[in-house]
Scaffold this motif. Structure first.
Motif, PDB file in Angstrom:
ATOM      1  N   UNK A  54       0.865  -1.183   0.000  1.00 18.13           N
ATOM      2  CA  UNK A  54       0.000   0.000   0.000  1.00 18.13           C
ATOM      3  C   UNK A  54       0.900   1.230   0.000  1.00 18.13           C
ATOM      4  N   UNK A  55       0.706   2.113  -0.972  1.00 17.71           N
ATOM      5  CA  UNK A  55       1.608   3.243  -1.155  1.00 17.71           C
ATOM      6  C   UNK A  55       1.309   4.421  -0.245  1.00 17.71           C
ATOM      7  N   UNK A  56       0.233   4.362   0.494  1.00 20.43           N
ATOM      8  CA  UNK A  56      -0.117   5.402   1.468  1.00 20.43           C
ATOM      9  C   UNK A  56      -1.217   4.846   2.348  1.00 20.43           C
ATOM     10  N   UNK A  57      -1.499   5.533   3.432  1.00 17.99           N
ATOM     11  CA  UNK A  57      -2.577   5.078   4.300  1.00 17.99           C
ATOM     12  C   UNK A  57      -3.922   5.214   3.583  1.00 17.99           C
TER      13      UNK A  57
ATOM     14  N   UNK B 228       9.120  11.860   7.985  1.00 12.50           N
ATOM     15  CA  UNK B 228       8.953  12.837   6.904  1.00 12.50           C
ATOM     16  C   UNK B 228       7.763  12.510   6.022  1.00 12.50           C
ATOM     17  N   UNK B 229       7.409  11.256   5.933  1.00 18.53           N
ATOM     18  CA  UNK B 229       6.435  10.832   4.945  1.00 18.53           C
ATOM     19  C   UNK B 229       4.996  11.112   5.281  1.00 18.53           C
ATOM     20  N   UNK B 230       4.644  11.039   6.573  1.00 15.13           N
ATOM     21  CA  UNK B 230       3.209  11.180   6.890  1.00 15.13           C
ATOM     22  C   UNK B 230       2.738  12.615   6.791  1.00 15.13           C
ATOM     23  N   UNK B 231       3.357  13.689   7.308  1.00 20.98           N
ATOM     24  CA  UNK B 231       4.544  13.698   8.155  1.00 20.98           C
ATOM     25  C   UNK B 231       4.179  13.450   9.618  1.00 20.98           C
TER      26      UNK B 231
END
Length: 580
Positions: free
Chosen positions: A416-419, A447-450
């Motif tokens: 899954x590439x994101x939530x 950093x990603x969610x962030x």
């Protein structure tokens, strides 16, 4: 060793503001006196700050005003003068995008408030998950006498004659709804009894874990972690802490005296014994960085590996924090760890005495709650740190909450590439997934969610749950709530948004997990991994402006505690200029 008391009276930091007959001193005193203070208030008695994370938007901390009043009584009784002040309150249950994003902001608020104001010592009032580490981090960077007082856990949740744990019940019941074992109406009915008193989660979630870590570090009076929020003894502890901070100022007993390497090693082992939250890894790494202790993920794995999990508490076990307190609380666990030869008994506590003095004579009143080591939930508790080509800088797993049959496993990745991608597809009947697969979630790190949200414990697909399966391996660069459970590999570093190998995992790749060997391997030739990394372009937009931009540009990776790089270290308490 015992702390050697300094002579009293000694020079007080607050006298740099209030001492003497100069214009500035008179200005500082006179303005404070508009609150109706007697003339002798600033005659040399210690000024004690009460750093309060009270907020009605942080329900776990909404009772801290009353706790503060009890602290004030103790300060007055010991001859000090208390002054209460607010700092940013990180409410886990309501704050978006995630409270973890604001832990460092709260720590900065606490640090600057403590340093910039005329106080000689500080009582840190905390409760909800991030408020405890943020206050300790801020206080450590200033290094004036400090003591933690936790708000305490809620009373046990109740539903249809059964105890239910806040947080843990939500994860359990939501999965039961998807599998058809519980109706939505029953879930809604259970909601009413999950949180029935003031306080934080009564499971061994992150709030209870961090209260326990503060106690194991020696930063609280003995017994702090488990007293229920509404128990009268919580108020007694607050009052006694108010008395104690005045003596700590007299003795000049500072966080740097207490937060030694021995203290951190004690906390790591106690975390293993209680089945504490994986979030403790991040928070203790960050706290150690503030006080100058070189703590690493290797320390977490090495020190916790031989510690049995003896606390039979949700989510790892069956009981809740009320029973833990009635059984004797954290001092009983610490004594058991010490009796196993795994505790540095001479580590100094805020009591001014070795930490062993506060636990050596305690009694276990319920050995179904605090188990004998030979009946431990797991013989090797602690936090397992996995490394390999999928996590070059490490990833973590909580063995006490995981499934034994998944400790060694090879499975096909479903990515899954994101939530948002996860939520959109997880319950699609067309999703090609079964119990042998490994669920992978990307771009949910610092950093990603962030902010590294608590989304790592992805709920299982409904069609898998309906087959009776209760657990699958899940891997991400995210965090997991301390109230959650399952075979969940978290904090994968470097994170996907920072170009870590997690970013290039594709559905259909095979991943090998070997927890006993501490390995996490993406089963691809290195040349293919290198090719994919070279072609990778981050899909995550960078925030523009405000705290979010500052956070993403300066946050460290999970293996370093996800602090802001410029906040690491102890800057001391000196304030060299008076603007007046």
């Amino acid at each position: 060793m015992s702390f050697v008391k300094a002579a009293w009276p000694r020079a007080l930091r607050s006298q740099e503001w209030f001492g003497g007959t100069g214009k500035n001193a008179i200005m500082h005193r006179s303005w404070m006196k508009n609150q109706g203070l007697p003339a002798d208030t600033f005659d040399g008695r210690p000024i004690i700050g009460i750093c309060n994370t009270w907020s009605e938007l942080t329900p776990c901390n909404a009772h801290l005003r009353d706790i503060a009043e009890r602290v004030k009584r103790g300060v007055y009784e010991a001859g000090g003068f208390p002054v209460e002040f607010p700092v940013f309150s990180c409410g886990e249950s309501t704050l978006r995008p995630t409270a973890m994003m604001f832990r460092n902001l709260a720590a900065m608020d606490a640090e600057e408030s403590i340093r910039a104001n005329p106080i000689d010592g500080v009582v840190l009032l905390a409760g909800c998950d991030k408020t405890t580490p943020s206050l300790m981090m801020g206080a450590a960077s200033v290094d004036i006498p400090a003591i933690v007082v936790s708000g305490g856990p809620m009373l046990n949740g109740k539903w249809r004659g059964k105890d239910v744990g806040s947080g843990t019940a939500i994860w359990q019941f939501s999965e039961m709804v998807k599998s058809g074992e519980m109706t939505l109406e029953e879930f809604m009915d259970a909601e009413q009894g999950m949180a029935r008193s003031a306080g934080s989660c009564m499971t061994m979630g992150t709030a209870s874990t961090m209260a326990s870590m503060a106690e194991a570090l020696g930063m609280t009076l003995p017994g702090n972690a488990a007293i229920p929020a509404v128990d009268a003894r919580r108020r007694v502890l607050a009052q006694m802490s108010g008395r104690r901070i005045v003596d700590m100022v007299k003795d000049d007993l500072k966080p740097s005296d207490v937060l030694t390497r021995q203290a951190f090693e004690n906390a790591i082992r106690v975390n293993g014994a209680i089945g504490g939250s994986t979030n403790a890894v991040l928070h203790l790494l960050a706290l150690a960085g503030r006080i100058g202790i070189d703590l690493t993920l290797d320390d977490w794995d090495r020190l916790g590996r031989d510690v049995p999990t003896i606390l039979n508490l949700q989510p790892s076990g069956k009981h809740l924090m009320e029973e833990f307190y009635y059984a004797g609380g954290l001092p009983v666990v610490m004594r058991a760890v010490g009796d196993l030869g795994l505790l540095h008994k001479d580590a100094l506590a805020v009591t001014g005495a070795p930490i062993w003095d506060g636990v050596k004579d305690v009694v276990n009143y319920d050995d179904d709650v605090i188990l004998p080591p030979e009946k431990a939930l797991t013989k090797s508790g602690g936090i397992a740190v996995l490394t390999g080509n999928l996590a070059p800088k490490g990833a973590v797993l909580k063995p006490s909450a995981a499934s034994e049959h998944l400790m060694v496993h090879r499975g096909r990745a479903v990515v899954f590439d994101s939530i948002e991608d996860y939520h959109a597809r997880v319950n699609d009947e067309a999703l090609d997934i079964d119990a042998s697969c490994i669920m992978v979630l990307k771009y949910c790190g610092p950093k990603g969610y962030p902010g590294m949200a608590e989304v790592g414990n992805m709920g299982l697909p409904a069609k898998v749950l309906k087959t009776g399966v209760k657990d699958m391996i899940r891997i991400s660069d995210a965090r997991m709530s301390g109230t959650a459970y399952g075979t969940v590999i978290l904090h994968t570093a470097p994170e996907a948004a920072d170009g870590g190998p997690l970013a290039i995992v594709e559905t259909g790749d095979f991943i090998e997990v070997d927890v006993p060997a501490r390995r996490l391997t993406l089963d691809l030739p290195q040349a293919e991994i290198d090719r994919r990394l070279a072609a990778w372009v981050s899909p995550v937009p960078k925030p523009v402006g405000g705290y979010a931009e500052l956070y993403v540009s300066r946050v460290t990776q999970a293996d370093q505690g996800a602090d802001l790089d410029f906040l690491v270290g102890c800057r001391g308490s000196a304030v060299t200029r008076d603007s007046h």
